[in-house]
Design a protein around this motif. Sequence first.
Motif: not given
Lengths: 288, 295
Positions: B75-80, B127-134, B146-155, B217-220
């Motif tokens: 799911t994370v891969t497909l979303g990203a 971790l520091a910005i996006l997740a608290p914002l969500i 959702f946070a994982g999808i966004l971060v991996v998409a940016v990456m 790995t790390m971002a996720v």
Amino acid sequence: MSGLSLPTSSGTEERLVTTSIWTIALLVCGVFLWIVSDVVLNGLAGLSISYLVEAPAQGGRAGGILPILVSTLSILAVALIAAIPLGLGTAILLAEFTRRGGTFPTVVARSLDVLAAVPSIVFGLFGNAFFCVWLGLGYSILAGGLTLACMVLPILIRSLEAAFRAIPDEYRLAAAALGMSRTRTTLSVLLPQAAPGLVVGLVLGVGRVLAETAALLFTSGYVDRMPESWLDSGRSLSIHIFDLAMNVPGGEPNAYTSALVLIVMLLLINGAAAWGADRWVRRATGTS
Amino acid sequence: MSLSSVDGRVLWLLRLMGAASCALVVLILFFLISDSIPALRELGPRLVHDESWHPRELAANGTYGMLPIVIGSLTVTLGAIALAAPLGLGSAIFCQFYAPRPVATVYRRLVELLAGIPSVVYGFWGLAILAPLIAEVLRPPGHSMFAGILVVAVMILPTIALISESALAAVPRATVMGAAALGMGRWSILRSIVLPSARGGILTATILGVARAVGETMAVVMVCGNIVKVPGSVFDSVRTLTANIALEMGYSLGTHRSALFVSGLLLLLTAIGLTLLVAWVERRDPLNGGGGTRG
């Protein structure tokens, strides 16, 4: 290259597409600025000379990162010492000693494609099973560096190979006309010519090693003391950021500072590569 | 050019080095398989059928249901990729056909810089910005799929953007200019000429994006929350195969360790499969299949 100016016609669909394309570009710029400014602004607060030359205290919440920088550079040194000879040899084999499209070079190139696609965490598993357990190196700088050497090998070989392929054939033909053996040609004619390109390739590899975290988690380990030998565990800067962010309550300010140090290191290295590549192109176009 | 006797010996040395580089793939495969065998033999279908993931050193004491984690990875891969593929392609189109030349140069440099940011830094930002914002704006807990999808998409966006761009650049200029001379608009040219001819390269870019997303790995691990459960919505916590290895490998023993190697083997086989897929696309579309993948 860009800058192809196509007619801007008026239809609604055309305008809609133009707007969305520009929106995407602005969005990407925005995210980039957001991430970079966040790390720079928060990281600058804690950055000082003492941060670079002191040992960490209270799990990294206080103190500096000196042992971590030493570990990071040691891991880098191990990775390069292991990967450069193998990478250079394979690159010379592919570029100078084999015909393109032959069976052996194709097999080598395909294996390198696969190697380049292996996720870094899988390199971590392999490194743990092979270097740490099977060879008995344990969690150590040596094991971490060797794991990363395997990881950067494909990138290294490809960019080193490109550096050799970029040399015009006149050099090889002239050397052959002088009766030089291929080995002599490679050592005294091609190697100096390819040198700037080789440096660029090397720098790419260095960047990958410094940025890597997942492959080091269970090969070089977490220990944040000053390493005393190659067989000591040593914590890399990237793992330090991970540990401060995830496992140390209140570690965030110093995680920012470490992230800034890492990004600045990578930018300097990238800048050096861009500068080197630029000089190389200029020299190549100037002399041939 | 003929080879002297020195050359012959050097050639053998170089062949040995080339063979060693190849052998590395075999070695990796060998160690992952051999360390997976105990779990495959003792658990077998339990890896799929077990209700939950509570691994122990001895097979009999634990449960080893890996399915929720596999679903997490998928799911994370497909979303990203669903986010990053259109944005990356849009970026590439912007650089090649919409941006004025100086803007395109700066923009490309920026995307390259984005590609060079280490994944642990992306993860930390998430971790520091996006997740608290969500958590604040949308729905807690924030550390979510959702946070994982966004971060991996940016990456993975820079990967997709840079490779698609070289595919777009490989479309013959004469064809494009010819269409423009016929009075076609920019978007019509893109849609009916450029994009179809760059199809192979764009596909390659997307597959390589998928490969990076699956292996990240790390971002996720930093933003996804890491609870082993089939996610009910994108705002739920999720754990991926890579995150699972990163979290548990350090203290795992026996069957548990071997089960983690099974998941590593799964990732490795996925990577090999995607590489073969790229090779297949390139063979079918030799004109511009590879884009910029071959240095």
